[in-house]
Enzyme design. Structure first.
Site, PDB file in Angstrom:
ATOM      1  N   HIS A  61      38.467  33.757  38.924  1.00  0.00           N
ATOM      2  CA  HIS A  61      39.278  34.324  40.002  1.00  0.00           C
ATOM      3  C   HIS A  61      38.362  34.474  41.225  1.00  0.00           C
ATOM      4  CE1 HIS A  61      41.443  37.583  42.138  1.00  0.00           C
ATOM      5  NE2 HIS A  61      42.485  37.323  41.383  1.00  0.00           N
ATOM      6  N   ASP A  70      34.357  39.749  33.455  1.00  0.00           N
ATOM      7  CA  ASP A  70      35.588  40.139  34.130  1.00  0.00           C
ATOM      8  C   ASP A  70      36.671  40.274  33.054  1.00  0.00           C
ATOM      9  OD1 ASP A  70      37.972  40.299  35.474  1.00  0.00           O
ATOM     10  OD2 ASP A  70      37.682  38.503  36.707  1.00  0.00           O
ATOM     11  N   GLN A  97      41.950  40.398  32.726  1.00  0.00           N
ATOM     12  CA  GLN A  97      43.077  39.819  31.985  1.00  0.00           C
ATOM     13  C   GLN A  97      42.905  39.987  30.472  1.00  0.00           C
ATOM     14  OE1 GLN A  97      45.726  38.812  33.453  1.00  0.00           O
ATOM     15  NE2 GLN A  97      45.018  38.606  35.563  1.00  0.00           N
ATOM     16  N   LYS A 150      46.638  46.513  35.898  1.00  0.00           N
ATOM     17  CA  LYS A 150      46.996  45.440  34.974  1.00  0.00           C
ATOM     18  C   LYS A 150      47.100  45.946  33.540  1.00  0.00           C
ATOM     19  CE  LYS A 150      45.038  41.306  37.295  1.00  0.00           C
ATOM     20  NZ  LYS A 150      45.394  41.501  38.637  1.00  0.00           N
ATOM     21  N   CYS A 154      44.795  32.972  43.322  1.00  0.00           N
ATOM     22  CA  CYS A 154      43.427  33.388  43.649  1.00  0.00           C
ATOM     23  C   CYS A 154      42.387  32.605  42.852  1.00  0.00           C
ATOM     24  CB  CYS A 154      43.224  34.899  43.450  1.00  0.00           C
ATOM     25  SG  CYS A 154      44.267  35.875  44.512  1.00  0.00           S
TER      26      CYS A 154
END
Lengths: 418, 148
Positions: A135, A212, A215, A238, A376
């Site tokens: 991202h 990261d 997600q 999220k 993104c």
């Protein structure tokens, strides 16, 4: 929930998704006079009643500024805020509450690491290694500090299936690599990366790793004590929490050695015009009044997820994703843009003769919310040779009915452009 | 693009055309059909310089001034059909007009037929970015000395 999914779920202990849906007021609204079918949870999840109540309750009953007042109300707000930090600590398996830094979102967490941890270590010719599936949030902050120091950002390639090429990744880790930034789950491809294997590669080369988890955190158990990473970031919005609050986890010894990034209240120990000394971690990185209610509501989101059980969430979503993948392949002229061995959360596709924006606009009129564009991740789309893609992504509240509505609408789109 | 039609007349014909449809699905299908019949822009015009930013799809637009008539030969293209359909509507309003005509006639008809409400143009489909570009091109042409 309809038959096909029920058959694929474990008979005992499965989630009651209808009951879960009842906890999300927004899922019972309409879009263009059609019942809302929300398939954009990878962009942001909706919020359950428990989180909404927590937000309201803070402001109605427990709100004052924290870490300052001696009066009871401020103490109470401070205690709730501190409790939320410990909930997050437990949720991700951190050994110490001081390793949890509250920020605005995953993006800000990465910027904090880029400026406070990495920038002082960078010089001309140094490299920051990321991957082609990142991202923009895990690319641009590194480019900013690289631009200031003469370092450069390099990317490890992906395969045509949309998985990381681990051999190539290992080769890209060199003597000038100062940090590896890698996503756990791709927001576009849905690919689940073998992060433990990747952190092990980096550790052998003495390279710190930032994962990261934006997600991953809402879809699978996260245990930083087993991960082997140095930093892990995610956003509250999220994971069924409010927008405006995110988390940086860092190993305590690294955080302790890092200088402040932003100055202001709460991050100081002593201030004088002769010089200022700084507070301990994590407060050193939390300048100014934080999103007090947001942090407390994030704690409520953690409680809510744990109440359902991450293993059951994972089982439901894995079965639903498998159902979605089978169903969407039946749509004429549609092609999935990734074929990973392990997929989580997101299913991205393109259709012959039809731009993703056309797809998104037509689905919108059917009440179906998906994401279209570059998500993104422009370097990833360049690698795939696509200007854009369409993405359906799921949360724990989605059912086979949602997928059936998506597929029916996509068939109409295919008819229109066929 | 009938040269004899004024912008107001073109707007009226668009208004009447869209009044024939009962629901939004039909209107969007009509916009898609308009997009399908829009002649493509020659590839040499699909340059970064001619790209309209602020659109989720790619949009290219040119507006060379015809020195003989003082009108702008507006042309545009996109890789998305709905956007191409919107371009077709914009061309009916603005192709082969003088810069002054363009600047004096904002595209209120697009609001009237409900595009603003149903296509969230401000945010993602780039309709207003295209309108803005058309007006910029017209303003630029208007500022240049008139052709001899």
């Amino acid at each position: 929930m309809t038959g096909a999914l029920a058959e694929t779920l474990p008979a005992a202990g499965a989630l009651d998704v209808d009951a879960i849906r009842r906890q999300f007021p927004i899922l019972h609204t309409t879009m263009h006079d059609r019942p809302l079918v929300y398939l954009d949870s990878a962009a942001s999840t909706q919020k359950p009643r428990a989180v909404l109540d927590a937000l309201l309750q803070v402001y109605e009953r427990d709100y004052a500024n924290i870490h300052r007042g001696v009066y009871d109300l401020s103490q109470r707000a401070s205690a709730l805020h501190d409790a939320a930090r410990r909930k997050v600590q437990r949720f991700i398996g951190a050994r110490d509450w001081r390793e949890i830094v509250f920020v605005r979102n995953a993006t800000e967490a990465i910027n904090l690491v880029a400026y406070s941890f990495l920038r002082p270590k960078l010089g001309p010719g140094d490299e920051i290694l990321v991957t082609e599936m990142e991202h923009h949030a895990n690319i641009v902050p590194w480019q900013l500090v690289a631009g200031e120091t003469g370092a450069k950002v390099v990317a490890a390639p992906i395969t045509d299936a949309g998985e990381l090429d681990l051999v190539a990744l290992r080769e890209r880790i060199g003597p000038r690599t100062r940090l590896l930034g890698v996503t756990w789950v791709s927001n576009v491809l849905g690919t689940v990366n073998p992060v433990e294997e990747i952190t092990a590669l980096a550790r052998r080369a003495g390279v710190p790793v930032l994962v990261d988890a934006a997600q991953a955190i809402q879809h699978r158990p996260v245990d930083v004590s087993a991960l082997g990473a140095d930093f892990l970031v995610f956003s509250g919005h999220k994971m069924y929490g409010p927008s405006g609050v995110g988390v940086l986890w860092g190993r305590a010894e690294l955080l302790e050695a890092m200088p402040p990034w932003q100055g202001g209240g709460d991050m100081i120990e002593e201030v004088s015009f002769a010089g200022t000394t700084f507070n301990d971690i994590p407060f050193r990185f939390e300048a100014g009044t934080p999103d007090i209610a947001g942090v407390i509501a994030l704690g409520a989101a953690v409680d809510w997820i744990e109440g359902l059980g991450m293993a059951l969430i994972d089982a439901h979503e894995t079965a639903l994703m498998a159902y979605a993948e089978r169903a969407i392949r039946q749509v004429p002229a549609l092609r999935l843009i990734s074929e990973p061995k392990e997929r989580s959360g997101a299913l991205s596709f393109v259709m012959d003769g039809c731009h993703p924006q056309d797809i998104g606009t037509l689905l919108d009129l059917d009440g179906i919310a998906i994401r279209t564009g570059h998500h993104c991740a422009m370097p990833l789309h360049a690698r795939l040779g696509l200007p854009a893609s369409a993405r359906a992504s799921i949360g724990v509240y989605n059912t086979t009915d949602d997928i059936d509505a998506l597929v029916a609408s996509l068939r109409r789109v295919a008819d229109m452009f066929g | 693009m009938e040269a004899s039609q004024t912008i107001a007349e073109a707007a009226q014909s668009i208004r009447e055309e869209f009044a024939l449809f009962d629901d939004w699905r039909e209107r969007i299908e009509h916009i898609v059909e308009l997009g399908k019949s829009l002649p493509p822009l020659p590839p040499e015009h699909k340059t970064p310089q001619n790209k309209v930013s602020g659109c989720q799809s790619q949009v290219w637009m040119i507006a060379p001034l015809d020195p003989a008539t003082g009108r702008l030969r507006l042309a545009a293209d996109s890789d998305a059909f709905i956007v191409k359909g919107l371009i077709a509507l914009l061309l009916r309003l603005y192709a082969d007009r003088t810069p002054r005509e363009i600047l004096e006639n904002p595209p209120v008809v697009l609001d009237e037929i409900g595009l603003a409400k149903h296509l969230t143009p401000g945010r993602s489909n780039g309709l207003w970015s295209m309108v803005k570009r058309i007006r910029e091109l017209a303003a630029r042409a208007a500022a240049e000395p008139a052709p001899a």
